[in-house]
Design a protein around this motif. Sequence first.
Motif, PDB file in Angstrom:
ATOM      1  N   LYS A  38      88.053  -3.577  10.181  1.00 42.59           N
ATOM      2  CA  LYS A  38      86.555  -3.896   9.975  1.00 42.59           C
ATOM      3  C   LYS A  38      85.581  -2.754   9.297  1.00 42.59           C
ATOM      4  O   LYS A  38      84.531  -3.087   8.885  1.00 42.59           O
ATOM      5  CB  LYS A  38      86.025  -4.568  11.116  1.00 42.59           C
ATOM      6  CG  LYS A  38      86.769  -5.986  11.742  1.00 42.59           C
ATOM      7  CD  LYS A  38      86.465  -6.951  10.626  1.00 42.59           C
ATOM      8  CE  LYS A  38      86.863  -8.319  11.194  1.00 42.59           C
ATOM      9  NZ  LYS A  38      86.585  -9.261  10.323  1.00 42.59           N
ATOM     10  N   THR A  39      86.061  -1.641   9.992  1.00 47.97           N
ATOM     11  CA  THR A  39      85.006  -0.479   9.529  1.00 47.97           C
ATOM     12  C   THR A  39      85.831   0.679   8.842  1.00 47.97           C
ATOM     13  O   THR A  39      87.106   0.656   8.739  1.00 47.97           O
ATOM     14  CB  THR A  39      84.456  -0.058  10.742  1.00 47.97           C
ATOM     15  OG1 THR A  39      85.413   0.780  11.654  1.00 47.97           O
ATOM     16  CG2 THR A  39      83.790  -1.085  11.582  1.00 47.97           C
ATOM     17  N   THR A  73      90.902  -3.454  -4.942  1.00 44.89           N
ATOM     18  CA  THR A  73      89.578  -3.975  -4.716  1.00 44.89           C
ATOM     19  C   THR A  73      89.544  -4.308  -3.104  1.00 44.89           C
ATOM     20  O   THR A  73      90.393  -5.483  -3.113  1.00 44.89           O
ATOM     21  CB  THR A  73      89.300  -4.960  -5.559  1.00 44.89           C
ATOM     22  OG1 THR A  73      89.209  -4.423  -6.920  1.00 44.89           O
ATOM     23  CG2 THR A  73      87.631  -5.323  -5.305  1.00 44.89           C
ATOM     24  N   GLN A  74      88.806  -3.370  -2.358  1.00 45.58           N
ATOM     25  CA  GLN A  74      88.947  -4.040  -0.944  1.00 45.58           C
ATOM     26  C   GLN A  74      87.985  -5.104  -0.624  1.00 45.58           C
ATOM     27  O   GLN A  74      86.878  -5.396  -1.383  1.00 45.58           O
ATOM     28  CB  GLN A  74      88.598  -3.010  -0.023  1.00 45.58           C
ATOM     29  CG  GLN A  74      89.689  -1.956   0.082  1.00 45.58           C
ATOM     30  CD  GLN A  74      90.551  -2.305   1.437  1.00 45.58           C
ATOM     31  OE1 GLN A  74      90.740  -3.441   1.481  1.00 45.58           O
ATOM     32  NE2 GLN A  74      91.189  -1.193   1.871  1.00 45.58           N
ATOM     33  N   ASP A  75      88.216  -5.915   0.299  1.00 40.92           N
ATOM     34  CA  ASP A  75      87.608  -7.199   0.637  1.00 40.92           C
ATOM     35  C   ASP A  75      86.781  -6.624   1.760  1.00 40.92           C
ATOM     36  O   ASP A  75      87.336  -5.873   2.862  1.00 40.92           O
ATOM     37  CB  ASP A  75      88.217  -8.404   1.230  1.00 40.92           C
ATOM     38  CG  ASP A  75      87.334  -9.344   1.820  1.00 40.92           C
ATOM     39  OD1 ASP A  75      86.218  -9.276   2.000  1.00 40.92           O
ATOM     40  OD2 ASP A  75      88.057 -10.552   2.082  1.00 40.92           O
ATOM     41  N   THR A  76      85.562  -6.106   1.754  1.00 34.17           N
ATOM     42  CA  THR A  76      84.739  -5.522   2.678  1.00 34.17           C
ATOM     43  C   THR A  76      84.671  -5.968   4.243  1.00 34.17           C
ATOM     44  O   THR A  76      84.423  -5.781   5.216  1.00 34.17           O
ATOM     45  CB  THR A  76      83.126  -5.286   2.319  1.00 34.17           C
ATOM     46  OG1 THR A  76      82.707  -6.322   1.888  1.00 34.17           O
ATOM     47  CG2 THR A  76      83.299  -4.262   1.084  1.00 34.17           C
ATOM     48  N   ALA A  77      84.842  -7.472   4.139  1.00 35.71           N
ATOM     49  CA  ALA A  77      85.102  -8.247   5.276  1.00 35.71           C
ATOM     50  C   ALA A  77      86.223  -8.081   5.799  1.00 35.71           C
ATOM     51  O   ALA A  77      86.787  -8.550   7.141  1.00 35.71           O
ATOM     52  CB  ALA A  77      84.519  -9.899   5.197  1.00 35.71           C
ATOM     53  N   LYS A 245     102.612 -22.230  -4.345  1.00 38.64           N
ATOM     54  CA  LYS A 245     101.464 -21.290  -4.274  1.00 38.64           C
ATOM     55  C   LYS A 245     101.720 -19.882  -4.625  1.00 38.64           C
ATOM     56  O   LYS A 245     102.896 -19.576  -4.172  1.00 38.64           O
ATOM     57  CB  LYS A 245     100.783 -21.417  -2.940  1.00 38.64           C
ATOM     58  CG  LYS A 245      99.480 -20.512  -2.745  1.00 38.64           C
ATOM     59  CD  LYS A 245      98.556 -20.591  -1.405  1.00 38.64           C
ATOM     60  CE  LYS A 245      97.489 -19.795  -1.531  1.00 38.64           C
ATOM     61  NZ  LYS A 245      96.740 -19.933   0.039  1.00 38.64           N
ATOM     62  N   ASN A 246     101.181 -19.296  -5.608  1.00 38.15           N
ATOM     63  CA  ASN A 246     101.678 -17.991  -6.028  1.00 38.15           C
ATOM     64  C   ASN A 246     100.511 -17.097  -5.730  1.00 38.15           C
ATOM     65  O   ASN A 246      99.175 -17.274  -6.259  1.00 38.15           O
ATOM     66  CB  ASN A 246     102.064 -17.847  -7.571  1.00 38.15           C
ATOM     67  CG  ASN A 246     102.097 -16.746  -8.150  1.00 38.15           C
ATOM     68  OD1 ASN A 246     101.938 -15.858  -7.574  1.00 38.15           O
ATOM     69  ND2 ASN A 246     102.678 -16.783  -9.250  1.00 38.15           N
ATOM     70  N   GLU A 247     100.528 -16.150  -4.890  1.00 37.37           N
ATOM     71  CA  GLU A 247      99.442 -15.230  -4.735  1.00 37.37           C
ATOM     72  C   GLU A 247      99.892 -13.738  -5.256  1.00 37.37           C
ATOM     73  O   GLU A 247     101.049 -13.294  -4.900  1.00 37.37           O
ATOM     74  CB  GLU A 247      99.191 -15.208  -3.282  1.00 37.37           C
ATOM     75  CG  GLU A 247      98.297 -16.216  -2.755  1.00 37.37           C
ATOM     76  CD  GLU A 247      98.012 -16.003  -1.192  1.00 37.37           C
ATOM     77  OE1 GLU A 247      96.703 -15.936  -0.968  1.00 37.37           O
ATOM     78  OE2 GLU A 247      98.976 -15.994  -0.289  1.00 37.37           O
ATOM     79  N   GLN A 248      98.943 -12.859  -5.674  1.00 37.94           N
ATOM     80  CA  GLN A 248      99.189 -11.410  -6.376  1.00 37.94           C
ATOM     81  C   GLN A 248      98.192 -10.742  -5.501  1.00 37.94           C
ATOM     82  O   GLN A 248      97.053 -11.045  -5.436  1.00 37.94           O
ATOM     83  CB  GLN A 248      98.833 -11.589  -7.723  1.00 37.94           C
ATOM     84  CG  GLN A 248      99.557 -12.508  -8.630  1.00 37.94           C
ATOM     85  CD  GLN A 248      98.943 -13.578  -9.024  1.00 37.94           C
ATOM     86  OE1 GLN A 248      98.042 -13.763  -9.628  1.00 37.94           O
ATOM     87  NE2 GLN A 248      99.738 -14.753  -9.058  1.00 37.94           N
ATOM     88  N   PHE A 249      98.811  -9.657  -5.095  1.00 34.60           N
ATOM     89  CA  PHE A 249      97.918  -8.631  -4.291  1.00 34.60           C
ATOM     90  C   PHE A 249      98.101  -7.194  -5.155  1.00 34.60           C
ATOM     91  O   PHE A 249      99.025  -6.766  -5.034  1.00 34.60           O
ATOM     92  CB  PHE A 249      98.627  -8.460  -2.969  1.00 34.60           C
ATOM     93  CG  PHE A 249      98.469  -9.701  -2.210  1.00 34.60           C
ATOM     94  CD1 PHE A 249      97.291 -10.111  -1.572  1.00 34.60           C
ATOM     95  CD2 PHE A 249      99.400 -10.395  -2.010  1.00 34.60           C
ATOM     96  CE1 PHE A 249      97.171 -11.316  -0.797  1.00 34.60           C
ATOM     97  CE2 PHE A 249      99.604 -11.597  -1.390  1.00 34.60           C
ATOM     98  CZ  PHE A 249      98.488 -12.175  -0.708  1.00 34.60           C
ATOM     99  N   PHE A 250      97.042  -6.884  -5.603  1.00 36.90           N
ATOM    100  CA  PHE A 250      97.153  -5.756  -6.512  1.00 36.90           C
ATOM    101  C   PHE A 250      96.775  -4.428  -5.497  1.00 36.90           C
ATOM    102  O   PHE A 250      95.742  -4.376  -4.983  1.00 36.90           O
ATOM    103  CB  PHE A 250      95.857  -5.662  -7.659  1.00 36.90           C
ATOM    104  CG  PHE A 250      96.398  -6.928  -8.480  1.00 36.90           C
ATOM    105  CD1 PHE A 250      97.496  -6.820  -9.508  1.00 36.90           C
ATOM    106  CD2 PHE A 250      95.564  -7.855  -8.576  1.00 36.90           C
ATOM    107  CE1 PHE A 250      97.821  -7.847 -10.361  1.00 36.90           C
ATOM    108  CE2 PHE A 250      95.974  -9.193  -9.177  1.00 36.90           C
ATOM    109  CZ  PHE A 250      97.108  -9.382 -10.193  1.00 36.90           C
ATOM    110  N   LEU A 251      97.866  -3.457  -5.480  1.00 36.11           N
ATOM    111  CA  LEU A 251      97.770  -2.502  -4.594  1.00 36.11           C
ATOM    112  C   LEU A 251      97.858  -1.027  -5.131  1.00 36.11           C
ATOM    113  O   LEU A 251      98.219  -1.111  -6.380  1.00 36.11           O
ATOM    114  CB  LEU A 251      98.845  -2.658  -3.430  1.00 36.11           C
ATOM    115  CG  LEU A 251      98.923  -3.940  -2.736  1.00 36.11           C
ATOM    116  CD1 LEU A 251     100.206  -3.828  -1.986  1.00 36.11           C
ATOM    117  CD2 LEU A 251      97.667  -4.176  -2.100  1.00 36.11           C
TER     118      LEU A 251
END
Length: 259
Positions: A38-39, A73-77, A245-251
């Motif tokens: 969270k922080t 790109t981080q999700d700030t939440a 369902k196809n999800e991509q996570f760019f790391l």
Amino acid sequence: MKNSTLSFLLLLLCSLSVFAGEKPPAREYYQIRIYHLKTDAQVQVVENYLSQAFLPALHRAGIKQVGVFKPITQDTADLRIYVLIPFKTLTRFEELPALLEKDAAHASAGKDYLDAAYNNKPYARIEDILLKAFKDMPVLTPSTVTGPKSERVYELRSYESPTEKYAVNKIKMFNEGNEFGIFRKLNFNTVFCGEVLAGSKMPNLMYMTTFKDKADRDAHWKAFSADPDWKTLSAIESYKNNVSKNEQFFLRPTEYSDL
């Protein structure tokens, strides 16, 4: 002449027995641990733990190639850190907590994380995914991509299937259908491919490919879509509808990541 012929046949039989005795590499297991935070303070505590305590302890335990990644790109939440750990056997996965318990250096270097108070916890929650490597890619393969880690793109893909039978079919498409072969031909630098054995999204498979930057990633997938082998494979009726369902996570790898 007879002696020379006999010697040749014996040599041939010995050679064949050696090749027949060779076993393919055993299929590895992978743990993907996702820290949800969270922080920024929590991020710092977890990163200190991973870099100074956890990875060194895994190295001492004989696990040399551990990946640590953060979203480009981080999700700030929902701040995240991804940790990829390969295991030669399921037993080694089961034994790891006990090994860490006995590691005094791990306990000392990871004190701030390990001994955190209940009202000052270092993360919001932990998500664990357990996978088994595909038979046609039985072991983790470190990427050969070079250049600054700050520019590299590691793409983690998650393919969910409508039923367990369709999931088996999609894995067959990678192996017997030789979807792997297209990846290799186009130099996707695949790190791993695995069937999800336990996780929050099932039935499911996941794999990771790597690129020097975003433009390189986009060019590779454009070439994949246009590849004649892929066009032929994707047109086979028996492989239709096996992904729901196809999800991509760019790391990006952290500077202390082994991968």
